[in-house]
Design a protein around this motif. Structure first.
Motif, PDB file in Angstrom:
ATOM      1  N   ILE A 270     -61.381  11.625  -5.727  1.00 26.97           N
ATOM      2  CA  ILE A 270     -60.130  12.079  -5.128  1.00 26.97           C
ATOM      3  C   ILE A 270     -59.123  10.945  -5.241  1.00 26.97           C
ATOM      4  O   ILE A 270     -59.295   9.878  -4.658  1.00 26.97           O
ATOM      5  N   SER A 271     -58.067  11.171  -5.981  1.00 34.72           N
ATOM      6  CA  SER A 271     -57.082  10.123  -6.193  1.00 34.72           C
ATOM      7  C   SER A 271     -56.227   9.938  -4.956  1.00 34.72           C
ATOM      8  O   SER A 271     -55.876  10.905  -4.289  1.00 34.72           O
ATOM      9  N   LEU A 272     -55.899   8.685  -4.655  1.00 35.37           N
ATOM     10  CA  LEU A 272     -54.975   8.384  -3.572  1.00 35.37           C
ATOM     11  C   LEU A 272     -53.601   8.073  -4.136  1.00 35.37           C
ATOM     12  O   LEU A 272     -52.772   7.453  -3.475  1.00 35.37           O
ATOM     13  N   GLN A 273     -53.336   8.491  -5.351  1.00 34.09           N
ATOM     14  CA  GLN A 273     -52.051   8.269  -6.005  1.00 34.09           C
ATOM     15  C   GLN A 273     -51.142   9.483  -5.810  1.00 34.09           C
ATOM     16  O   GLN A 273     -51.595  10.606  -5.611  1.00 34.09           O
ATOM     17  N   ARG A 274     -49.834   9.247  -5.870  1.00 33.35           N
ATOM     18  CA  ARG A 274     -48.805  10.282  -5.855  1.00 33.35           C
ATOM     19  C   ARG A 274     -48.938  11.216  -4.652  1.00 33.35           C
ATOM     20  O   ARG A 274     -48.781  12.433  -4.744  1.00 33.35           O
ATOM     21  N   ARG A 275     -49.234  10.648  -3.499  1.00 31.10           N
ATOM     22  CA  ARG A 275     -49.359  11.443  -2.283  1.00 31.10           C
ATOM     23  C   ARG A 275     -47.979  11.891  -1.811  1.00 31.10           C
ATOM     24  O   ARG A 275     -47.010  11.162  -1.913  1.00 31.10           O
ATOM     25  N   ALA A 276     -47.893  13.095  -1.269  1.00 29.52           N
ATOM     26  CA  ALA A 276     -46.634  13.596  -0.729  1.00 29.52           C
ATOM     27  C   ALA A 276     -46.902  14.248   0.618  1.00 29.52           C
ATOM     28  O   ALA A 276     -47.322  15.399   0.683  1.00 29.52           O
ATOM     29  N   GLY A 277     -46.653  13.499   1.679  1.00 23.66           N
ATOM     30  CA  GLY A 277     -46.900  14.020   3.006  1.00 23.66           C
ATOM     31  C   GLY A 277     -45.657  14.529   3.691  1.00 23.66           C
ATOM     32  O   GLY A 277     -45.670  14.766   4.899  1.00 23.66           O
ATOM     33  N   HIS A 278     -44.566  14.689   2.932  1.00 22.56           N
ATOM     34  CA  HIS A 278     -43.320  15.192   3.486  1.00 22.56           C
ATOM     35  C   HIS A 278     -42.504  15.770   2.336  1.00 22.56           C
ATOM     36  O   HIS A 278     -42.572  15.291   1.202  1.00 22.56           O
ATOM     37  N   GLU A 279     -41.706  16.780   2.649  1.00 22.77           N
ATOM     38  CA  GLU A 279     -40.943  17.456   1.602  1.00 22.77           C
ATOM     39  C   GLU A 279     -39.897  16.563   0.942  1.00 22.77           C
ATOM     40  O   GLU A 279     -39.450  16.845  -0.175  1.00 22.77           O
ATOM     41  N   ILE A 280     -39.501  15.471   1.583  1.00 21.80           N
ATOM     42  CA  ILE A 280     -38.475  14.609   0.989  1.00 21.80           C
ATOM     43  C   ILE A 280     -39.047  13.685  -0.084  1.00 21.80           C
ATOM     44  O   ILE A 280     -38.287  13.044  -0.822  1.00 21.80           O
TER      45      ILE A 280
END
Length: 408
Positions: A78-88
């Motif tokens: 499971i990659s921890l790259q390019r995470r997006a935890g918010h729409e912005i």
């Protein structure tokens, strides 16, 4: 690393990676919202391996790229790259990563207007109860306009444009923290420093060091972060007597940064000395002053005292700092919410479940968005549900839902 640790259980792998990156057990445990005793039990195999959500938090705290580094299981890549935890995150990423090879000369950029827009974006960030959504909406256009201005202007106007663009990248780092992957944070901070160097201004350089130091500290480079902010303080020292209040505030900001970093390295005496140095600088600033980016001032020094005490596992000192200051005097809803979160960590260290709950509720009432974005807030809320006991169970479940935990 995978070959070297092949066949070893998850707990041993976590311990080996933690020690290799130079992180103490209390620091890593604090970053994921658990006790050092809990992490020791995981590492020694006295507890079952953490669930996947906690493994992700541990992976982020340890700076691994892929969860297989912790688990040794290739099926868990499971990659921890390019995470997006918010729409912005996506529109800011697009603005930061874009490569505009050509720019239109019309209309001609205005460096002063760009600086005003950057200042207003910071004001929005501090004033809003939904700081990521509010400030994040302004950043993509500000970044693009700033990059265009640095291409078209020259001389002093170009340096001013670079300073404004550094400000935009600095705010991006604040907005993206905890909700974006480390690679994007690195890029924002690196571009902030690059622009500061082009601006050729000691204040902008010191502010950029504060930003880059944040990212270095959060990605396992505490020693580098400490040296960077120490160098930034040295750059400002010749200007402390004759410079502006902002100059003195940025020197103090980097002292506070050093204090937190040294506490996480376990260097208690040095951490407290840096905190004292910063506190002394607040007396040289006008009453009610706060730096536009870092908010350095007396309330900010109090906040850092709480954080440092909690990181050193001196919860009694943290509560003393809170009682001696005015927590609601911090002119930023995000920072204010995070301050109450730090205090909740202190109560949690003391095993005071009811105070932990009520303090977390206070933090969430100030900015639920900030608490949803912060992994320690989510972890504390989850721990209250699972381990808080029947007295707090109902309220703890409501809090957990507020900070984004599902299935509780």
């Amino acid at each position: 690393m995978s070959d070297e640790l092949a066949g070893r259980p998850i707990g041993e792998r976590i311990q080996a990676i933690r020690e290799r990156t130079g992180k103490s057990r209390p620091v890593v445990a604090g970053l994921v919202g658990r006790s050092a005793e809990w992490l020791k039990a995981v590492e020694r195999g006295r507890r079952q391996p953490p669930r996947i959500d906690m493994l992700i938090r541990l992976g982020e705290a340890l700076g691994v790229v892929d969860l297989s580094e912790l688990t040794g299981a290739e099926s868990l890549n499971i990659s921890l790259q390019r995470r997006a935890g918010h729409e912005i995150v996506a529109p800011i990423r697009e603005a930061i990563e874009s490569a505009d090879l050509t720019v239109s000369p019309d209309p001609r950029p205005n460096a002063e207007h760009l600086a005003v827009q950057a200042e207003r974006a910071w004001q929005t960030w501090h004033a809003s109860a939904i700081p990521r959504a509010a400030a994040g909406a302004l950043l993509p256009r500000l970044i693009r306009e700033g990059r265009r201005a640095t291409r078209l202007l020259d001389g002093n106007d170009r340096r001013k444009a670079f300073a404004a663009l550094a400000s935009a990248y600095a705010l991006s780092e604040q907005v993206l923290a905890w909700v974006a992957d480390s690679a994007l944070l690195w890029l924002a901070a690196d571009r902030c420093m690059e622009c500061a160097q082009q601006a050729d201004d000691p204040e902008t350089l010191a502010a950029a060091a504060w930003v880059l130091g944040n990212v270095w500290r959060s990605t396992g480079r505490e020693e580098d972060a400490w040296r960077l902010v120490s160098d930034a303080s040295a750059v400002l020292e010749p200007h402390l007597d004759n410079g502006s209040d902002d100059t003195r505030a940025l020197w103090g900001s980097n002292q506070l940064h050093a204090s937190i970093t040294l506490a996480r390295l376990g260097r208690e005496g040095d951490a407290m000395h840096a905190l004292d140095q910063a506190d002394a600088m607040t007396a040289r600033l006008p009453k009610g002053y706060a730096h536009p980016w870092t908010l350095f001032g007396s309330p900010n020094a109090t906040m850092t005292g709480i954080s440092v005490s909690v990181d050193l596992r001196k919860s009694g000192h943290a509560i003393d700092y809170a009682n001696a200051g005015d927590l609601d005097a911090i002119p930023s809803l995000d920072r204010r919410a995070r301050l109450w979160l730090e205090l909740a960590r202190g109560y949690n260290q003391r095993g005071d479940t009811i105070s932990t709950l009520h303090t977390m509720q206070r933090a969430t009432s100030i900015s639920a968005e900030s608490m949803r974005a912060h992994p320690i807030a989510r972890s504390l809320a989850g721990e209250l549900v699972t381990s808080g006991g029947r007295l707090v169970e109902t309220e703890a479940r409501a809090l957990a839902r507020q900070v984004g935990l599902v299935g509780v």
